[in-house]
Design a protein around this motif. Structure first.
Motif, PDB file in Angstrom:
ATOM      1  N   LEU A 163       0.837  -1.189   0.000  1.00 14.94           N
ATOM      2  CA  LEU A 163       0.000   0.000   0.000  1.00 14.94           C
ATOM      3  C   LEU A 163       0.882   1.253   0.000  1.00 14.94           C
ATOM      4  CD1 LEU A 163      -3.133   0.592   0.291  1.00 14.94           C
ATOM      5  CD2 LEU A 163      -2.574   1.219   2.654  1.00 14.94           C
ATOM      6  N   GLY A 164       0.637   2.146  -0.955  1.00 16.98           N
ATOM      7  CA  GLY A 164       1.408   3.388  -1.035  1.00 16.98           C
ATOM      8  C   GLY A 164       2.722   3.279  -1.766  1.00 16.98           C
ATOM      9  N   SER A 165       3.103   2.073  -2.188  1.00 15.51           N
ATOM     10  CA  SER A 165       4.405   1.926  -2.865  1.00 15.51           C
ATOM     11  C   SER A 165       4.392   2.680  -4.188  1.00 15.51           C
ATOM     12  CB  SER A 165       4.740   0.456  -3.085  1.00 15.51           C
ATOM     13  OG  SER A 165       3.753  -0.177  -3.879  1.00 15.51           O
ATOM     14  N   SER A 166       5.541   3.289  -4.504  1.00 15.24           N
ATOM     15  CA  SER A 166       5.579   4.227  -5.621  1.00 15.24           C
ATOM     16  C   SER A 166       6.775   4.032  -6.534  1.00 15.24           C
ATOM     17  CB  SER A 166       5.630   5.674  -5.085  1.00 15.24           C
ATOM     18  OG  SER A 166       4.493   5.970  -4.309  1.00 15.24           O
ATOM     19  N   ILE A 167       6.498   4.208  -7.825  1.00 13.53           N
ATOM     20  CA  ILE A 167       7.527   4.492  -8.820  1.00 13.53           C
ATOM     21  C   ILE A 167       7.761   5.996  -8.748  1.00 13.53           C
ATOM     22  CG2 ILE A 167       8.084   4.483 -11.276  1.00 13.53           C
ATOM     23  CD1 ILE A 167       5.900   2.192 -11.481  1.00 13.53           C
ATOM     24  N   VAL A 168       9.016   6.402  -8.689  1.00 17.06           N
ATOM     25  CA  VAL A 168       9.352   7.822  -8.542  1.00 17.06           C
ATOM     26  C   VAL A 168       9.784   8.384  -9.893  1.00 17.06           C
ATOM     27  CG1 VAL A 168      10.890   9.488  -7.423  1.00 17.06           C
ATOM     28  CG2 VAL A 168      10.048   7.488  -6.141  1.00 17.06           C
ATOM     29  N   GLU A 169       9.135   9.453 -10.317  1.00 15.38           N
ATOM     30  CA  GLU A 169       9.548  10.196 -11.512  1.00 15.38           C
ATOM     31  C   GLU A 169      10.101  11.540 -11.057  1.00 15.38           C
ATOM     32  OE1 GLU A 169       7.383  10.004 -15.531  1.00 15.38           O
ATOM     33  OE2 GLU A 169       5.773   9.707 -14.068  1.00 15.38           O
ATOM     34  N   LEU A 170      11.334  11.804 -11.422  1.00 15.14           N
ATOM     35  CA  LEU A 170      11.985  13.054 -11.046  1.00 15.14           C
ATOM     36  C   LEU A 170      12.445  13.761 -12.316  1.00 15.14           C
ATOM     37  CD1 LEU A 170      12.645  14.348  -8.255  1.00 15.14           C
ATOM     38  CD2 LEU A 170      14.953  13.411  -8.498  1.00 15.14           C
ATOM     39  N   ARG A 171      11.952  14.992 -12.530  1.00 12.98           N
ATOM     40  CA  ARG A 171      12.303  15.754 -13.723  1.00 12.98           C
ATOM     41  C   ARG A 171      13.077  16.991 -13.326  1.00 12.98           C
ATOM     42  NH1 ARG A 171       6.776  14.447 -14.900  1.00 12.98           N
ATOM     43  NH2 ARG A 171       6.647  12.881 -16.560  1.00 12.98           N
ATOM     44  N   ALA A 172      14.237  17.189 -13.955  1.00 14.64           N
ATOM     45  CA  ALA A 172      15.070  18.365 -13.691  1.00 14.64           C
ATOM     46  C   ALA A 172      16.117  18.465 -14.788  1.00 14.64           C
ATOM     47  CB  ALA A 172      15.758  18.260 -12.325  1.00 14.64           C
ATOM     48  N   ASP A 173      16.595  19.670 -15.041  1.00 16.03           N
ATOM     49  CA  ASP A 173      17.656  19.893 -16.037  1.00 16.03           C
ATOM     50  C   ASP A 173      17.278  19.322 -17.408  1.00 16.03           C
ATOM     51  OD1 ASP A 173      19.195  21.036 -14.009  1.00 16.03           O
ATOM     52  OD2 ASP A 173      20.188  19.150 -13.532  1.00 16.03           O
ATOM     53  N   GLY A 174      15.981  19.326 -17.719  1.00 15.76           N
ATOM     54  CA  GLY A 174      15.545  18.793 -19.006  1.00 15.76           C
ATOM     55  C   GLY A 174      15.639  17.283 -19.123  1.00 15.76           C
ATOM     56  N   ARG A 175      15.794  16.598 -18.006  1.00 13.30           N
ATOM     57  CA  ARG A 175      15.942  15.145 -17.985  1.00 13.30           C
ATOM     58  C   ARG A 175      14.887  14.532 -17.058  1.00 13.30           C
ATOM     59  NH1 ARG A 175      18.545  15.917 -21.878  1.00 13.30           N
ATOM     60  NH2 ARG A 175      20.761  15.445 -22.272  1.00 13.30           N
ATOM     61  N   THR A 176      14.574  13.257 -17.332  1.00  9.08           N
ATOM     62  CA  THR A 176      13.630  12.521 -16.491  1.00  9.08           C
ATOM     63  C   THR A 176      14.306  11.259 -15.967  1.00  9.08           C
ATOM     64  OG1 THR A 176      11.706  13.312 -17.724  1.00  9.08           O
ATOM     65  CG2 THR A 176      11.415  11.337 -16.387  1.00  9.08           C
ATOM     66  N   LEU A 177      14.350  11.142 -14.645  1.00  3.14           N
ATOM     67  CA  LEU A 177      14.854   9.942 -13.977  1.00  3.14           C
ATOM     68  C   LEU A 177      13.659   9.178 -13.434  1.00  3.14           C
ATOM     69  CD1 LEU A 177      17.180   8.251 -12.616  1.00  3.14           C
ATOM     70  CD2 LEU A 177      16.884   9.757 -10.636  1.00  3.14           C
ATOM     71  N   VAL A 178      13.600   7.886 -13.710  1.00  4.14           N
ATOM     72  CA  VAL A 178      12.548   7.035 -13.164  1.00  4.14           C
ATOM     73  C   VAL A 178      13.192   5.984 -12.258  1.00  4.14           C
ATOM     74  CG1 VAL A 178      10.774   5.321 -13.694  1.00  4.14           C
ATOM     75  CG2 VAL A 178      10.948   7.395 -15.083  1.00  4.14           C
ATOM     76  N   PHE A 179      12.752   5.955 -11.005  1.00  3.15           N
ATOM     77  CA  PHE A 179      13.220   4.979 -10.022  1.00  3.15           C
ATOM     78  C   PHE A 179      12.046   4.063  -9.710  1.00  3.15           C
ATOM     79  CE2 PHE A 179      13.842   4.435  -5.193  1.00  3.15           C
ATOM     80  CZ  PHE A 179      14.503   3.234  -5.344  1.00  3.15           C
ATOM     81  N   SER A 180      12.208   2.783  -9.985  1.00  6.66           N
ATOM     82  CA  SER A 180      11.081   1.851  -9.849  1.00  6.66           C
ATOM     83  C   SER A 180      10.627   1.652  -8.415  1.00  6.66           C
ATOM     84  CB  SER A 180      11.458   0.492 -10.449  1.00  6.66           C
ATOM     85  OG  SER A 180      12.375  -0.192  -9.607  1.00  6.66           O
ATOM     86  N   GLY A 181      11.504   1.960  -7.412  1.00  7.41           N
ATOM     87  CA  GLY A 181      11.222   1.465  -6.074  1.00  7.41           C
ATOM     88  C   GLY A 181      11.145  -0.048  -6.147  1.00  7.41           C
ATOM     89  N   ASP A 182      10.283  -0.653  -5.354  1.00  5.63           N
ATOM     90  CA  ASP A 182      10.039  -2.092  -5.458  1.00  5.63           C
ATOM     91  C   ASP A 182       8.755  -2.300  -6.244  1.00  5.63           C
ATOM     92  OD1 ASP A 182      12.286  -2.580  -4.023  1.00  5.63           O
ATOM     93  OD2 ASP A 182      11.278  -3.333  -2.226  1.00  5.63           O
ATOM     94  N   LEU A 183       8.821  -3.095  -7.300  1.00 10.86           N
ATOM     95  CA  LEU A 183       7.671  -3.348  -8.160  1.00 10.86           C
ATOM     96  C   LEU A 183       6.960  -4.626  -7.742  1.00 10.86           C
ATOM     97  CD1 LEU A 183       9.303  -2.590 -11.635  1.00 10.86           C
ATOM     98  CD2 LEU A 183       7.626  -1.157 -10.445  1.00 10.86           C
TER      99      LEU A 183
END
Length: 457
Positions: A163-183
């Motif tokens: 419950l509440g587990s998240s994929i993290v999308e972080l956008r900065a400097d014209g780039r997108t980083l995606v961190f899966s967390g635990d899927l």
């Protein structure tokens, strides 16, 4: 944008990755290292960065291997906001207070045995440290892009793990980083499936089960019902080490679903955890995050959290009373890897009984008591005493909260632009197998994250 790997980079616990972007320093997760005594001693070591230099912390979900060192980070100087999905924010204080209580109890036990002249054992952090940490938490809903700094945008997507587990999308400097967390796997009971992300410039993906595929979940559930029936006919207890968030709720879900078929009314069922009732409250508060089938089950009878023979045991006295029961009890208790908590006391009373059954329903990290039992150890040491393992052991892998190799490959396949990939949160054997499969299928660069390694996005 730069990513520095500091934890869960070659192992499964201790998730921690530092992102530098738009002039800010943002930490992804601050998890506890779990496993052997030597591995866990690393938790008290200095962080590989100055906590006071961090501008924000983003946590993917509330399991201790992802949030377990957050109070220590604050105690050592971190003064920024902590971003978490709303349900994760509600679970954090429960999980961290329990972790602090265990640390305080372990320190007290060690100090009672301390010899003259030996230094006093200190807990990693205290309940007061947790209380000082929680006001920094900033809850965010799923799928809402939020500007957390000028030029930095954060969004949480469903990860389907707990419950509440998240994929993290972080956008900065014209780039997108995606961190899966635990899927989580698709079709996990209660939870919705992990979100598909279409584009990124770098993906950090977990790889816990990167070298294997799970059994079909329905086959596994049938196996679980068979274990309960076998244990009842053999007049034994069933001990299940399970995380208080995730596996415990799923087990109760399946028991409710198969109440009549498995004749579950004959059992005495214990959810032996001081925080279990609180976690159940968080689940019911966030029922909007359940999948459609789970919402129907929760409205039916019996309700998974209100089974007529289910008892939440919060006090130590109630927990100890369970050990007087020699047969007919299903005992679900933490920790999930059997490296601490109340399950150890139930093991001390049940492991030597041939009629008892021990059921493992989640990943058991290298160095944990759970891993030793899964690997077939005949003798184990608990609280300074050796116990012969006569109980029957079962590894029910199909109930894992982690995506398997096939599901991880498919999730990465959702990225239409085939971004570079770094594998985290996995032992090397699993990561190497997954890297080979993804590289061959998609023709992309796959890196195995290592502590101290930096990637530029």
């Amino acid at each position: 944008m730069r990513v520095h790997f500091h934890g869960a980079a070659g192992e499964v616990t201790g998730s921690m990755h530092l992102v530098e972007a738009a002039g800010k320093r943002i930490l992804l997760d601050c998890g506890m290292i779990q496993g052997s005594r030597e591995a866990e001693a690393r938790n008290a070591e200095p962080f590989p960065f100055d906590p006071a230099s961090l501008d924000a912390l983003v946590v993917s979900h509330a399991h201790i291997d992802h949030i377990g060192r957050v109070p220590l980070l604050v105690e050592r100087g971190f003064a920024g906001p902590i971003y978490a999905q709303q349900a994760t924010a509600d679970l954090m204080s429960i999980m961290l207070l329990d972790s602090a209580s265990l640390a305080e109890n372990d320190a007290e036990r060690a100090n009672r045995k301390r010899r003259e002249g030996e230094p006093e054992t200190q807990p990693l952090y205290t309940r007061d440290d947790v209380q000082a940490t929680m006001p920094r938490v900033r809850p965010l809903p799923y799928d809402a892009a939020t500007a957390i700094f000028d030029g930095v945008e954060l969004a949480f997507r469903e990860a389907g793990h707990i419950l509440g587990s998240s994929i993290v999308e972080l956008r900065a400097d014209g780039r997108t980083l995606v961190f899966s967390g635990d899927l989580g796997p698709k079709g996990t009971p209660i939870l919705r499936d992990p979100a598909t992300i279409r584009a990124a410039d770098l993906v950090l993906m977990e790889s816990t089960y990167g070298d294997r595929n799970h059994r079909d979940r329905l086959d596994t559930v049938r196996e679980l019902g068979g274990i309960f029936d076998q244990a009842w006919r053999g007049q034994g207890n069933v001990c299940i080490p399970a995380f208080a968030v995730g596996r415990s709720q799923e087990l109760l879900y399946w028991i409710a679903m198969h109440w009549d078929e498995w004749n579950m009314s004959r059992w005495r069922i214990f959810l032996d955890s001081p925080m279990a009732a609180k976690v159940a409250g968080v689940y019911e508060k966030h029922a909007e995050l359940f999948d459609e089938q789970a919402r129907a089950v929760w409205k039916g009878k019996p309700n998974p959290f209100h089974l007529p023979n289910l008892r939440f045991t919060e006090s130590a006295e109630d927990s100890m009373a369970i050990n007087a029961i020699e047969s007919g009890a299903i005992i679900i208790a933490g920790s999930g890897m059997a490296n601490g908590g109340r399950i150890l006391h139930h093991f001390k009373r049940n492991l030597e009984r041939r009629q008892a059954h021990v059921v493992f329903v989640g990943y058991q990290a290298e160095g944990t008591l759970g891993r030793r039992l899964v690997d077939g150890a005949r003798w184990v040491r608990i609280h300074g005493r050796d116990y012969r393992v006569n109980a029957q052991r079962h590894t029910v892998g199909g109930l894992s909260a982690h995506a398997d190799q096939r599901a991880l490959i498919d999730w990465y396949g959702g990225f239409e632009n085939r971004p570079p990939l770094a594998l985290v949160h996995g032992e090397d054997k699993a990561r190497e197998a997954l890297a080979g499969e993804i590289g061959e299928r998609y023709g992309v660069e796959v890196r195995l994250a290592r502590p101290g390694v930096t990637l530029r996005v």
